[in-house]
Design a protein around this motif. Structure first.
Motif, PDB file in Angstrom:
ATOM      1  N   THR A   8       1.363  61.898  31.135  1.00  0.00           N
ATOM      2  CA  THR A   8       2.166  62.079  32.326  1.00  0.00           C
ATOM      3  C   THR A   8       1.736  60.874  33.144  1.00  0.00           C
ATOM      4  O   THR A   8       2.416  60.049  33.984  1.00  0.00           O
ATOM      5  N   GLU A   9       0.260  60.553  33.251  1.00  0.00           N
ATOM      6  CA  GLU A   9      -0.367  59.914  34.108  1.00  0.00           C
ATOM      7  C   GLU A   9       0.219  58.305  33.409  1.00  0.00           C
ATOM      8  O   GLU A   9       0.470  57.415  34.434  1.00  0.00           O
ATOM      9  N   GLU A  12       4.817  58.299  33.936  1.00  0.00           N
ATOM     10  CA  GLU A  12       5.297  58.504  35.591  1.00  0.00           C
ATOM     11  C   GLU A  12       5.531  57.449  36.277  1.00  0.00           C
ATOM     12  O   GLU A  12       6.583  57.009  37.150  1.00  0.00           O
ATOM     13  N   VAL A  15       8.636  55.427  35.071  1.00  0.00           N
ATOM     14  CA  VAL A  15       9.638  56.161  35.411  1.00  0.00           C
ATOM     15  C   VAL A  15      10.189  55.789  36.784  1.00  0.00           C
ATOM     16  O   VAL A  15      10.975  55.214  37.068  1.00  0.00           O
ATOM     17  N   LYS A  16       8.911  55.827  37.478  1.00  0.00           N
ATOM     18  CA  LYS A  16       9.179  55.501  39.132  1.00  0.00           C
ATOM     19  C   LYS A  16       9.548  53.673  39.180  1.00  0.00           C
ATOM     20  O   LYS A  16      10.387  53.590  40.104  1.00  0.00           O
ATOM     21  N   ASP A  21      12.908  59.547  38.932  1.00  0.00           N
ATOM     22  CA  ASP A  21      11.959  60.773  39.023  1.00  0.00           C
ATOM     23  C   ASP A  21      11.522  61.433  37.747  1.00  0.00           C
ATOM     24  O   ASP A  21      12.603  61.498  37.045  1.00  0.00           O
ATOM     25  N   LEU A  22      10.509  61.939  37.496  1.00  0.00           N
ATOM     26  CA  LEU A  22      10.151  62.236  36.212  1.00  0.00           C
ATOM     27  C   LEU A  22      10.344  63.786  36.574  1.00  0.00           C
ATOM     28  O   LEU A  22       9.962  64.231  37.463  1.00  0.00           O
ATOM     29  N   ALA A  44      13.991  62.545  32.794  1.00  0.00           N
ATOM     30  CA  ALA A  44      13.988  61.867  34.073  1.00  0.00           C
ATOM     31  C   ALA A  44      15.417  61.676  34.660  1.00  0.00           C
ATOM     32  O   ALA A  44      16.566  62.242  33.977  1.00  0.00           O
ATOM     33  N   ARG A  98       9.477  71.479  38.942  1.00  0.00           N
ATOM     34  CA  ARG A  98       8.893  70.808  40.172  1.00  0.00           C
ATOM     35  C   ARG A  98       9.185  71.810  41.235  1.00  0.00           C
ATOM     36  O   ARG A  98      10.172  72.480  41.314  1.00  0.00           O
TER      37      ARG A  98
END
Length: 190
Positions: A8-9, A12, A15-16, A21-22, A44, A98
């Motif tokens: 994810t690190e 993300e 994606v950004k 948005d993830l 996403a 989220r």
């Protein structure tokens, strides 16, 4: 074993960088996908539309693949075995991952699986999402479950949650992007 936090690190920021948005990063084992490879699933969305069109998925897939290749060339292997990268939009009956998902989709039908059971030793809930409240790290989600009534539980106790496809959800969802659909129809008619 795959380190989802590290994945994810890495994913993300990619994606950004494309303005999305993830929603979720998930690894499915071979037995889950019925294949010879594991699957790395990236969901996403474009925050303006709540979806990704095919070109967005392709661009994001290439960007993530390129980033993972750079890390591997530098000596960091994020996934040890062969895998298939799947990039997609979350869809209408999307997973809720989220805190903002639980706030946005209040009033809609959900299916929730919990890590820790609630009253009556139940881990599976099905009912209407009331919403979420509380501060970051201590959020409580409330659902009006069809069997247990109104129950609240920590967001951290949710193993998985998703919206259920209903007429109400379809009416509340933004229309899908149909740009290019006419071109496809014209090609088929020829």
């Amino acid at each position: 074993m795959v380190d989802i936090v590290r994945l994810t690190e890495v994913i993300e920021p990619e994606v950004k960088a494309l303005g999305f948005d993830l929603v979720r990063v998930r690894v499915f084992g071979k037995s889950e996908v019925g294949d010879d490879e594991i699957a790395l699933q990236i969901m996403a969305e474009d925050p303006a539309t709540g979806q990704l069109v095919l070109d967005d998925c392709a661009a994001l897939s290439h960007r993530i693949s390129d980033r993972m290749d750079v890390l591997e060339a530098a000596g960091e292997t994020l996934i040890e075995e062969a895998y298939r990268l799947e990039v997609s939009s979350p869809g209408i009956d999307r997973p809720l991952t989220r805190p903002k998902d639980y706030a946005k989709w209040g009033g809609h039908e959900v299916k929730v699986n919990l890590v820790n059971p609630i009253e009556g030793n139940r881990k599976g809930l099905h009912g209407d999402l009331v919403g979420i409240e509380g501060e970051a790290g201590a959020e409580l989600v409330t659902v009006t479950d069809k069997k247990s009534g109104t129950v609240s539980f920590p967001l951290a106790d949710i193993q998985s949650a998703r919206l259920i496809l209903t007429d109400k959800l379809i009416a509340a969802s933004r229309p899908l992007d149909t740009s290019g659909a006419d071109d496809i129809l014209e090609e088929q008619e020829d």
